[in-house]
Design an enzyme around this catalytic site. Structure first.
Site, PDB file in Angstrom:
ATOM      1  N   ILE A  26     -25.023  13.237   9.873  1.00 48.62           N
ATOM      2  CA  ILE A  26     -25.302  12.822   8.551  1.00 48.62           C
ATOM      3  C   ILE A  26     -26.626  12.148   8.857  1.00 48.62           C
ATOM      4  O   ILE A  26     -27.112  11.745   9.986  1.00 48.62           O
ATOM      5  CB  ILE A  26     -24.184  11.249   8.037  1.00 48.62           C
ATOM      6  CG1 ILE A  26     -24.812  10.810   6.758  1.00 48.62           C
ATOM      7  CG2 ILE A  26     -24.318  10.357   9.246  1.00 48.62           C
ATOM      8  CD1 ILE A  26     -24.025  10.044   6.036  1.00 48.62           C
ATOM      9  N   ASN A  66     -27.557   3.077  17.949  1.00 45.84           N
ATOM     10  CA  ASN A  66     -27.758   3.465  16.658  1.00 45.84           C
ATOM     11  C   ASN A  66     -27.315   2.269  15.868  1.00 45.84           C
ATOM     12  O   ASN A  66     -26.250   2.613  14.884  1.00 45.84           O
ATOM     13  CB  ASN A  66     -27.151   4.736  16.121  1.00 45.84           C
ATOM     14  CG  ASN A  66     -27.719   5.297  15.004  1.00 45.84           C
ATOM     15  OD1 ASN A  66     -28.346   4.632  14.184  1.00 45.84           O
ATOM     16  ND2 ASN A  66     -27.680   6.601  14.705  1.00 45.84           N
ATOM     17  N   VAL A 115     -30.622  11.186   6.622  1.00 48.69           N
ATOM     18  CA  VAL A 115     -31.671  11.111   5.648  1.00 48.69           C
ATOM     19  C   VAL A 115     -32.912  10.841   5.794  1.00 48.69           C
ATOM     20  O   VAL A 115     -33.484  10.553   6.949  1.00 48.69           O
ATOM     21  CB  VAL A 115     -31.156   9.636   4.835  1.00 48.69           C
ATOM     22  CG1 VAL A 115     -32.100   9.115   3.918  1.00 48.69           C
ATOM     23  CG2 VAL A 115     -29.649   9.432   4.452  1.00 48.69           C
ATOM     24  N   ARG A 171     -25.797   5.667   2.202  1.00 50.59           N
ATOM     25  CA  ARG A 171     -24.243   5.080   1.823  1.00 50.59           C
ATOM     26  C   ARG A 171     -23.819   6.088   0.573  1.00 50.59           C
ATOM     27  O   ARG A 171     -22.355   6.141   0.447  1.00 50.59           O
ATOM     28  CB  ARG A 171     -24.503   3.630   0.925  1.00 50.59           C
ATOM     29  CG  ARG A 171     -23.173   2.935   0.915  1.00 50.59           C
ATOM     30  CD  ARG A 171     -23.305   1.556   0.180  1.00 50.59           C
ATOM     31  NE  ARG A 171     -24.316   0.612   1.133  1.00 50.59           N
ATOM     32  CZ  ARG A 171     -23.835   0.198   2.147  1.00 50.59           C
ATOM     33  NH1 ARG A 171     -22.320   0.198   2.535  1.00 50.59           N
ATOM     34  NH2 ARG A 171     -24.330  -0.754   2.881  1.00 50.59           N
ATOM     35  N   TYR A 197     -21.496   2.108   8.713  1.00 48.28           N
ATOM     36  CA  TYR A 197     -20.220   2.393   8.752  1.00 48.28           C
ATOM     37  C   TYR A 197     -19.161   1.280   9.005  1.00 48.28           C
ATOM     38  O   TYR A 197     -18.202   1.375   8.246  1.00 48.28           O
ATOM     39  CB  TYR A 197     -19.907   3.166  10.298  1.00 48.28           C
ATOM     40  CG  TYR A 197     -20.925   4.486  10.291  1.00 48.28           C
ATOM     41  CD1 TYR A 197     -20.943   5.289   9.171  1.00 48.28           C
ATOM     42  CD2 TYR A 197     -21.271   4.720  11.729  1.00 48.28           C
ATOM     43  CE1 TYR A 197     -21.731   6.610   9.483  1.00 48.28           C
ATOM     44  CE2 TYR A 197     -21.993   5.992  11.796  1.00 48.28           C
ATOM     45  CZ  TYR A 197     -22.233   6.887  10.631  1.00 48.28           C
ATOM     46  OH  TYR A 197     -23.034   7.785  10.888  1.00 48.28           O
ATOM     47  N   GLU A 220     -18.331  10.141  15.679  1.00 49.64           N
ATOM     48  CA  GLU A 220     -19.214   9.447  17.037  1.00 49.64           C
ATOM     49  C   GLU A 220     -20.475   8.935  16.643  1.00 49.64           C
ATOM     50  O   GLU A 220     -21.347   9.601  15.757  1.00 49.64           O
ATOM     51  CB  GLU A 220     -19.158  10.531  18.135  1.00 49.64           C
ATOM     52  CG  GLU A 220     -18.005  10.764  18.890  1.00 49.64           C
ATOM     53  CD  GLU A 220     -17.190  11.854  18.430  1.00 49.64           C
ATOM     54  OE1 GLU A 220     -17.897  12.719  17.309  1.00 49.64           O
ATOM     55  OE2 GLU A 220     -15.809  12.002  18.562  1.00 49.64           O
TER      56      GLU A 220
HETATM   57  C1  LIG Z   1     -28.075   6.105   9.517  1.00 52.91           C
HETATM   58  C2  LIG Z   1     -28.798   6.804   8.185  1.00 52.91           C
HETATM   59  C3  LIG Z   1     -28.064   7.987   7.768  1.00 52.91           C
HETATM   60  C4  LIG Z   1     -28.625   5.878   7.070  1.00 52.91           C
HETATM   61  O1  LIG Z   1     -29.077   6.199   5.808  1.00 52.91           O
HETATM   62  P1  LIG Z   1     -29.919   5.349   4.724  1.00 52.91           P
HETATM   63  O2  LIG Z   1     -30.073   5.942   3.626  1.00 52.91           O
HETATM   64  O3  LIG Z   1     -31.250   4.758   5.529  1.00 52.91           O
HETATM   65  O4  LIG Z   1     -28.719   4.157   4.747  1.00 52.91           O
HETATM   66  P2  LIG Z   1     -28.555   3.138   3.350  1.00 52.91           P
HETATM   67  O5  LIG Z   1     -30.020   2.918   2.695  1.00 52.91           O
HETATM   68  O6  LIG Z   1     -27.780   3.904   2.383  1.00 52.91           O
HETATM   69  O7  LIG Z   1     -28.390   2.011   3.896  1.00 52.91           O
HETATM   70  C5  LIG Z   1     -26.827   1.642   4.286  1.00 52.91           C
HETATM   71  C6  LIG Z   1     -26.698   0.596   5.509  1.00 52.91           C
HETATM   72  O8  LIG Z   1     -27.246   0.996   6.420  1.00 52.91           O
HETATM   73  C7  LIG Z   1     -27.817  -0.281   7.058  1.00 52.91           C
HETATM   74  N1  LIG Z   1     -29.327  -0.073   7.411  1.00 52.91           N
HETATM   75  C8  LIG Z   1     -30.245   0.819   6.515  1.00 52.91           C
HETATM   76  N2  LIG Z   1     -31.279   0.624   6.787  1.00 52.91           N
HETATM   77  C9  LIG Z   1     -31.292  -0.260   7.867  1.00 52.91           C
HETATM   78  C10 LIG Z   1     -32.650  -0.931   8.631  1.00 52.91           C
HETATM   79  N3  LIG Z   1     -33.767  -0.506   8.438  1.00 52.91           N
HETATM   80  N4  LIG Z   1     -32.141  -1.912   9.720  1.00 52.91           N
HETATM   81  C11 LIG Z   1     -30.588  -1.991   9.890  1.00 52.91           C
HETATM   82  N5  LIG Z   1     -29.848  -1.554   9.084  1.00 52.91           N
HETATM   83  C12 LIG Z   1     -30.010  -0.709   8.118  1.00 52.91           C
HETATM   84  C13 LIG Z   1     -27.736  -1.236   6.411  1.00 52.91           C
HETATM   85  O9  LIG Z   1     -26.279  -1.686   6.732  1.00 52.91           O
HETATM   86  C14 LIG Z   1     -27.260  -1.046   5.207  1.00 52.91           C
HETATM   87  O10 LIG Z   1     -26.790  -1.425   4.045  1.00 52.91           O
HETATM   88  P3  LIG Z   1     -27.466  -2.655   3.236  1.00 52.91           P
HETATM   89  O11 LIG Z   1     -28.523  -1.937   2.619  1.00 52.91           O
HETATM   90  O12 LIG Z   1     -26.541  -3.041   2.274  1.00 52.91           O
HETATM   91  O13 LIG Z   1     -27.885  -3.779   4.168  1.00 52.91           O
HETATM   92  C15 LIG Z   1     -30.281   7.093   8.348  1.00 52.91           C
HETATM   93  O14 LIG Z   1     -30.987   5.813   8.827  1.00 52.91           O
HETATM   94  C16 LIG Z   1     -30.605   8.276   9.353  1.00 52.91           C
HETATM   95  O15 LIG Z   1     -30.535   9.419   8.707  1.00 52.91           O
HETATM   96  N6  LIG Z   1     -30.500   7.813  10.580  1.00 52.91           N
HETATM   97  C17 LIG Z   1     -31.081   8.988  11.520  1.00 52.91           C
HETATM   98  C18 LIG Z   1     -29.966   9.899  11.644  1.00 52.91           C
HETATM   99  C19 LIG Z   1     -28.865   9.233  12.250  1.00 52.91           C
HETATM  100  O16 LIG Z   1     -28.994   8.208  13.075  1.00 52.91           O
HETATM  101  N7  LIG Z   1     -27.684   9.742  11.685  1.00 52.91           N
HETATM  102  C20 LIG Z   1     -26.258   8.883  12.098  1.00 52.91           C
HETATM  103  C21 LIG Z   1     -25.667   9.541  13.373  1.00 52.91           C
HETATM  104  S1  LIG Z   1     -24.190   8.926  13.630  1.00 52.91           S
END
Ligand SMILES: CC(C)(COP(=O)(O)OP(=O)(O)OC[C@H]1O[C@@H](n2cnc3c(N)ncnc32)[C@H](O)[C@@H]1OP(=O)(O)O)[C@@H](O)C(=O)NCCC(=O)NCCS
Length: 162
Positions: free
Chosen positions: A84, A123, A86, A97, A130, A118
């Site tokens: 996953i 991270n 973004v 989300r 999650y 996993e």
């Molecule tokens: C992990 C990932 C998919 C989250 O996507 P995102 O669109 O940024 O997430 P969202 O905006 O929907 O945020 C969901 C939650 O993630 C966490 N989150 C998002 N940005 C964050 C930040 N800068 N710091 C800490 N937590 C954060 C929070 O819990 C957040 O919930 P909240 O907004 O209610 O506090 C994104 O950071 C990503 O693509 N990371 C790189 C790839 C990766 O690590 N994938 C997961 C592999 S298991």
């Protein structure tokens, strides 16, 4: 920030962002995000191999631009979230989300027992997402991920439907 980003299949959308199936034509855009998103990105051939009946590939898009994607493998009764990601420019706005809720709903509708994944122990962003969607840690895999010259452990997390 997208409010009300819980999915309501099919084609969940929020604030102009919608979830649809990923198609092979998306792959060049996927690879751009993949290289920006992961320290050890999948090669394109791995994505190409995922276009199979037992896989679900989802795209989040806005105005025709790919903002993120998710890859899920259905293995017997388990929906295994393999990837996953973004776009860095779109993070922190609820896209992750939205995708996660969508794939969970899809797995439930497809009669899976659980979604399992996993995640690198470092991270924290992904782990926070999650946990907030009901995943719990069910184990650890030592040295699961490459990490420079060494290895990094994985947390194994799952959300059960039954
Ligand atoms: C992990 C990932 C998919 C989250 O996507 P995102 O669109 O940024 O997430 P969202 O905006 O929907 O945020 C969901 C939650 O993630 C966490 N989150 C998002 N940005 C964050 C930040 N800068 N710091 C800490 N937590 C954060 C929070 O819990 C957040 O919930 P909240 O907004 O209610 O506090 C994104 O950071 C990503 O693509 N990371 C790189 C790839 C990766 O690590 N994938 C997961 C592999 S298991």
């Amino acid at each position: 920030m997208i409010s009300g980003s819980r999915s309501s299949l099919p084609g969940a959308s929020a604030h102009g962002i919608r979830v649809r199936s990923l198609v092979p034509e998306d792959l060049s855009y996927v690879m751009e995000l993949e290289r920006q998103g992961h320290p050890h990105p999948w090669p394109e051939s791995t994505f190409a191999d995922c276009f199979r009946p037992d896989y679900r590939l989802w795209a989040a898009e806005s105005n025709g631009a790919l903002l993120g994607y998710a890859v899920v493998a259905y293995m017997v009764d388990d929906a295994h979230l393999l990837n996953i990601c973004v776009s860095p420019d779109a993070r922190g706005q609820g896209v992750g989300r939205l995708l996660l809720n969508y794939l969970i709903d899809a797995a439930r509708n497809d009669s899976m027992d659980q979604v399992i994944l996993e995640v690198r122990v470092s991270n924290y962003r992904a782990i926070a997402l999650y946990l907030s969607e009901g995943f719990v840690e069910i184990g650890r895999r030592a040295g699961y991920y490459p990490d420079g010259a060494g290895r990094e452990d994985a947390r194994v997390m799952a959300v059960r439907f039954t």
